[in-house]
Design an enzyme around this catalytic site. Structure first.
Site, PDB file in Angstrom:
ATOM      1  NE  ARG A 113      -4.364  -0.623   0.248  1.00 14.81           N
ATOM      2  CZ  ARG A 113      -4.658  -1.537  -0.437  1.00 14.81           C
ATOM      3  NH1 ARG A 113      -3.914  -2.221  -1.385  1.00 14.81           N
ATOM      4  NH2 ARG A 113      -6.001  -2.182  -0.478  1.00 14.81           N
ATOM      5  CD  GLU A 161      -2.666   3.710  -5.211  1.00 15.07           C
ATOM      6  OE1 GLU A 161      -1.489   3.327  -4.966  1.00 15.07           O
ATOM      7  OE2 GLU A 161      -3.532   3.089  -5.156  1.00 15.07           O
ATOM      8  CG  HIS A 218      -3.051  -0.315  -6.641  1.00 17.43           C
ATOM      9  ND1 HIS A 218      -3.499   0.448  -5.563  1.00 17.43           N
ATOM     10  CD2 HIS A 218      -3.386  -1.609  -6.072  1.00 17.43           C
ATOM     11  CE1 HIS A 218      -3.732  -0.490  -4.547  1.00 17.43           C
ATOM     12  NE2 HIS A 218      -3.729  -1.638  -5.036  1.00 17.43           N
TER      13      HIS A 218
HETATM   14  C1  DGY Z   1      -5.937  -5.520  -2.649  1.00 18.20           C
HETATM   15  O1  DGY Z   1      -6.753  -6.456  -2.731  1.00 18.20           O
HETATM   16  O2  DGY Z   1      -5.973  -4.903  -1.660  1.00 18.20           O
HETATM   17  C2  DGY Z   1      -5.526  -4.636  -3.696  1.00 18.20           C
HETATM   18  O3  DGY Z   1      -4.497  -3.719  -3.514  1.00 18.20           O
HETATM   19  C3  DGY Z   1      -6.498  -4.326  -5.022  1.00 18.20           C
HETATM   20  O4  DGY Z   1      -5.881  -4.470  -6.014  1.00 18.20           O
END
Ligand code: DGY
Length: 325
Positions: free
Chosen positions: A238, A267, A285
């Protein structure tokens, strides 16, 4: 009378069909990211919602959605959802664990290899017409085989990344507040160390922790300064786990070798510094974005919503203490 649900982002037809078989469905067909006002408007008369990490579910929003009983995230990460607020408002919250581990691990490896071997930099060099001749010292990269891989966060995705390292004969170090089972350590040939030791020893550092107040800027200027000058940092976890400003400064100054980044602090906005740097590989992402996995994520989220509103027992309930029904 059928319950009403809102699908906040575009999903696959299979997921829409499942929801339409059970509910009266309103969808954000335009796939725009709704602001808090528009989202509250759409949810005001709904019993449930399918949302993504782009939708912030918090106390002010929930206060405006008196009928809402379930919010089902199309993501394993759920830092966009205030669980305590959901529980206080009697709203079940769910995520999509398990279905994206291997796809995300594959992509972490995509970034590891592309960054270590300078793939996007090399491609730009070709596309710009700058390649004149073969040279012994051209675009020299970092060997991945036999290198030391440091995994921060040894959950399902971290373990899947570690298993893939066996094929590269790597030494694997991991940092996690909770040790994994000895048989998992043995299967991955992984050893648990402190974060500082991992940062100081790893050639490649790959991040696999959820975002929370505890992991905000887990990797900042101090941590980057501990890394080896040739090391690379890969983030498929993240944005916000890494201090982007500190990383840009370190990459500019050549304090580490490079970075492979799929997620960013603000982002979809990028720190402009990343765009100027040759030693970063950037992606929007997409670590879980294989066609099969994104379909499985959408279906699991839809299944959670069906179960939440029909039985009060969704398979991936995050707030077990919520009052249901
Ligand atoms: C998640 O599943 O947390 C991913 O970052 C989404 O693509």
């Amino acid at each position: 009378m059928k319950k009403k649900v809102f699908v906040a982002r575009e999903v696959f037809d299979e997921a829409s069909s499942l929801l339409e078989a059970h509910f009266e469905v309103q969808s954000n067909q335009a796939d725009t990211v709704l602001d808090a006002e528009a989202l509250a408007g759409a949810l005001a008369d709904k019993d449930g919602a399918l949302v993504a990490l782009t939708e912030r579910i918090d106390a002010p929003l929930l206060a405006r959605c008196p009928r809402l009983r379930a919010v089902c995230n199309i993501a394993v990460g759920f830092d966009n959802i205030d669980l305590a607020a959901c529980t206080a408002h009697g709203v079940m919250a769910t995520n999509t664990p398990g279905v994206l581990d291997d796809t995300t691990a594959d992509f972490a490896w995509t970034l590891i290899l592309a960054t270590a071997r300078r793939l996007t930099e090399a491609e730009r060099y070709l596309r710009d017409g700058r390649w004149q001749r073969w040279q012994l010292k051209q675009l020299l990269g970092l060997d991945v085989h036999h290198a030391t891989l440091g995994i921060v966060g040894m959950g399902r995705i971290g373990q899947a990344v570690a298993r893939r390292a066996l094929g590269f004969d790597m030494q694997v170090l991991y940092h996690d507040p909770n040790p994994v089972a000895p048989e998992v350590e043995a299967a991955c040939r992984a050893r648990r160390v402190t974060l500082d030791e991992l940062l100081a020893r790893a050639d490649i550092v790959s991040l696999h922790v959820p975002y929370s107040a505890h992991t905000q800027h887990l990797i900042g200027a101090r941590e980057i300064a501990l890394m080896r000058p040739s090391a690379i940092l890969v983030n498929t976890a993240r944005g916000g786990v890494v201090d982007d400003e500190a990383l840009v400064q370190a990459l500019r100054a050549g304090r580490i070798g490079g970075a492979g980044l799929d997620v960013f602090e603000r982002e979809p906005a990028l720190h402009p510094g990343f765009l100027e740097l040759a030693n970063v590989v950037l992606a929007p992402h997409i670590a879980s974005a294989s066609a099969r996995t994104r379909l499985r994520m959408a279906m699991l989220a839809a299944e959670n919503l069906v179960a939440a509103l029909s039985t009060g027992q969704p398979p991936n309930l995050l707030n077990a203490d919520v009052r249901r029904g």
